[in-house]
Design a protein around this motif. Structure first.
Motif, short mmCIF file in Angstrom:
data_model
loop_
_atom_site.label_atom_id
_atom_site.label_comp_id
_atom_site.label_asym_id
_atom_site.label_seq_id
_atom_site.Cartn_x
_atom_site.Cartn_y
_atom_site.Cartn_z
N CYS A 88 0.80 -1.23 0.00
CA CYS A 88 0.00 0.00 0.00
C CYS A 88 0.83 1.28 0.00
N ALA A 89 1.62 1.50 1.05
CA ALA A 89 2.33 2.76 1.18
C ALA A 89 3.35 2.96 0.06
N ARG A 92 1.53 3.90 -3.12
CA ARG A 92 0.93 5.24 -3.11
C ARG A 92 1.99 6.33 -3.27
N SER A 93 3.18 6.09 -2.74
CA SER A 93 4.24 7.07 -2.93
C SER A 93 4.60 7.21 -4.40
N SER A 106 10.93 5.54 -0.06
CA SER A 106 9.62 4.94 0.26
C SER A 106 9.69 3.44 0.05
N HIS A 109 6.11 0.28 4.29
CA HIS A 109 5.07 0.96 5.07
C HIS A 109 5.61 2.18 5.82
N VAL A 110 4.73 3.16 6.01
CA VAL A 110 5.11 4.40 6.66
C VAL A 110 4.62 4.45 8.11
N HIS A 111 3.60 3.67 8.47
CA HIS A 111 2.97 3.83 9.78
C HIS A 111 3.72 3.03 10.86
N SER A 117 9.81 6.81 5.08
CA SER A 117 9.30 8.13 4.73
C SER A 117 10.01 8.67 3.49
N LYS A 141 -7.87 7.05 2.92
CA LYS A 141 -6.53 6.52 3.24
C LYS A 141 -5.45 7.44 2.70
N HIS A 143 -1.50 7.31 4.12
CA HIS A 143 -0.48 6.26 4.13
C HIS A 143 0.80 6.65 3.40
N VAL A 144 1.11 7.96 3.36
CA VAL A 144 2.39 8.44 2.85
C VAL A 144 2.91 9.50 3.81
#
Length: 492
Positions: A88-89, A92-93, A106, A109-111, A117, A141, A143-144
């Protein structure tokens, strides 16, 4: 005479100062001249973990997605659209930057503690559109990170599992006097909490609730009716989970329909370009987090009112790394082509078989931080090469996919096969996987060690190395310790 000279000099200085000041203001206002009454609005609708397996317009006769099917009938449906990372993350980036995640930091995941990041110097799609006068808004959502890189003028709030509520919350943006860019991101059909049920064989809810959601019709599917993709085992557990997955997608479809109603009421249908995509494939083992076709080959439907043809199918290979330059092209925003790793496909949207669109790349490194398994992909013509950089490791599982009853039904019962692959082949990958997608779309016949394909294998390896070099992929070092991209380690 002296007083007259001083007076003229004073007037001259004032005039120069006036010209300088007005020029500064003129430059500032010119910055926004790219937006005007003919500038298109843009909606980028991104689902979470939705594969091509579950849309009526992509050939599924069971699932009910009438609103998205209507979009395909009025626009263009791409059959070879790919994300670059089935996570996902990371995906999306790429969507919002036009660059591969390995070049922007990236990596996954970022979370929480994952914390991958994007580098501060990256300029994202939303920031670029804001700079030229677009109203940019996001809902659902995100998520970035960091927010300074992926900045939006407005952040809208609604339940990301209720796309009808999300659509209602977006009405103000749709009625904006300024051209708008709406980044509309659902949590559906991502697996829902709890990821690990009390009993292993309980299907995940995929966000569905017994009481349903406000203003959403519950569309429930019988497990015996669903279509089981051939990469999954046809078991009771698979069918029950796919039925839940379908229900979640039908909720997306209703929200999309509501959004289009609001757009029509705002009088913006004829001046709004609409994208429907997903960040990666369905959240089942063998799709999400893999670079096999079910993980990275995704739905992409685009309705652009300025294009002449409708209801066509485009077989160009496009990638999510192409989205940012394409959208900027549509908005007539200038940029340098070398700012992005992708390229605009705006000019070929309404063509069915455009030339020169037969090659794409993919780059996956992490999902969760505990899931280190870098993979690089090149697809060129009929052939697809996967490089499993860390092939000595067993293939890591996302925590929610490991707990999935679909997987547990195989694992707990010591079954030999998971879909077409053996469990052993799924868990332990060779360094290279070479497939002929035209003859073997299920990617079950690895040609990498067959003598007749060594020339093709070496050619594909060279293309992969060029890709990594051109996109500054740190994992280039894994080819014979090639450190050509590595710096000195000293900040100058």
């Amino acid at each position: 005479m002296k007083n007259k000279f001083c007076y003229l000099l004073e007037r001259f200085c004032v005039s120069i100062l006036f010209i300088i000041i007005t020029s500064c203001f003129q430059d500032k206002s010119d910055k926004h001249k790219t937006v005007n009454n003919t500038t298109p609005n843009i909606i980028l609708f991104v689902a979470d973990d939705h594969g091509t397996d579950a849309l009526g317009s992509y050939g599924n006769p069971v699932i009910k997605t009438p609103n998205l099917d209507k979009l395909a009938a009025e626009g263009v449906r791409f059959t070879n659209a790919y994300c670059t990372s089935a996570s996902c993350a990371a995906s999306r980036s790429v969507i919002l930057s036009g660059k591969f995640g390995h070049a922007t930091g990236s990596y996954g995941h970022v979370h929480d503690y994952h914390h991958f990041s994007t580098f501060d110097g990256i300029k994202s799609l939303s920031n670029r559109l804001s700079d030229v006068g677009y109203l940019t808004a996001r809902i659902g959502k995100y998520h970035v990170a960091p927010e300074s890189v992926y900045l939006f003028d407005e952040v809208l709030n609604a339940d990301p599992r209720n796309t009808v509520e999300m659509a209602d919350a977006s009405k103000g943006v749709l009625n904006s006097e300024k051209p708008f860019f709406l980044y509309f991101c659902t949590d559906d059909p991502h697996r829902g909490h709890p990821f690990k049920p009390e009993k292993w064989d309980i299907p995940n809810s995929f966000g569905n609730k017994p009481e349903g959601y406000k203003d959403v019709e519950q569309i429930v599917y019988d497990p015996k009716d669903v279509l089981v993709p051939d990469f999954l085992p046809d078991t009771k557990q698979s069918r029950e989970e796919i039925a839940q997955y379908y229900q979640s997608i039908s909720r997306i479809d209703q929200g999309f329909g509501r959004l289009m109603q609001h757009l029509e009421q705002a009088g913006k249908l004829d001046n709004t370009i609409v994208f429907y995509i997903s960040d990666n494939g369905m959240a089942f083992p063998g799709a999400k987090t893999t670079v096999y076709e079910p993980g990275i080959k995704l739905p992409c439907i685009i309705k652009d009112p300025t294009k002449g043809k409708k209801g066509i199918v485009n077989n160009a290979r496009i990638s999510w790394v192409d989205l940012t330059p394409t959208i900027l092209d549509m908005a007539d925003v200038s940029y340098q082509e070398n700012e992005f790793h992708g390229k605009s496909f705006n000019a070929i949207i309404d063509q069915e078989k455009p030339n020169g669109w037969d090659k794409i790349y993919a780059s996956h490194t992490f999902h969760e931080i505990t899931m280190y398994y870098p993979m690089r992909v090149v697809i060129d013509g009929d052939y697809k090469l996967i490089w499993n950089v860390a092939y000595q490791l067993d293939y890591p599982f996302a925590s929610d996919l490991w707990a999935a009853s679909t997987w547990q039904g195989i694992y707990r019962n010591n079954k030999e096969y998971f879909g077409k692959r053996t469990v052993k082949d799924y868990m332990y990958r060779p360094e290279f996987e070479l497939f002929n997608l035209s003859k073997d779309p299920g990617e079950s016949d690895n040609l990498a060690k067959q003598e007749d394909y060594q020339e093709i294998l070496e050619s594909m390896k060279l293309k992969m190395k060029d890709f990594q070099l051109n996109t500054k992929d740190p994992w280039l070092i894994m080819w014979d310790h090639d450190n050509s991209l590595q710096g000195t380690g000293v900040n100058l």
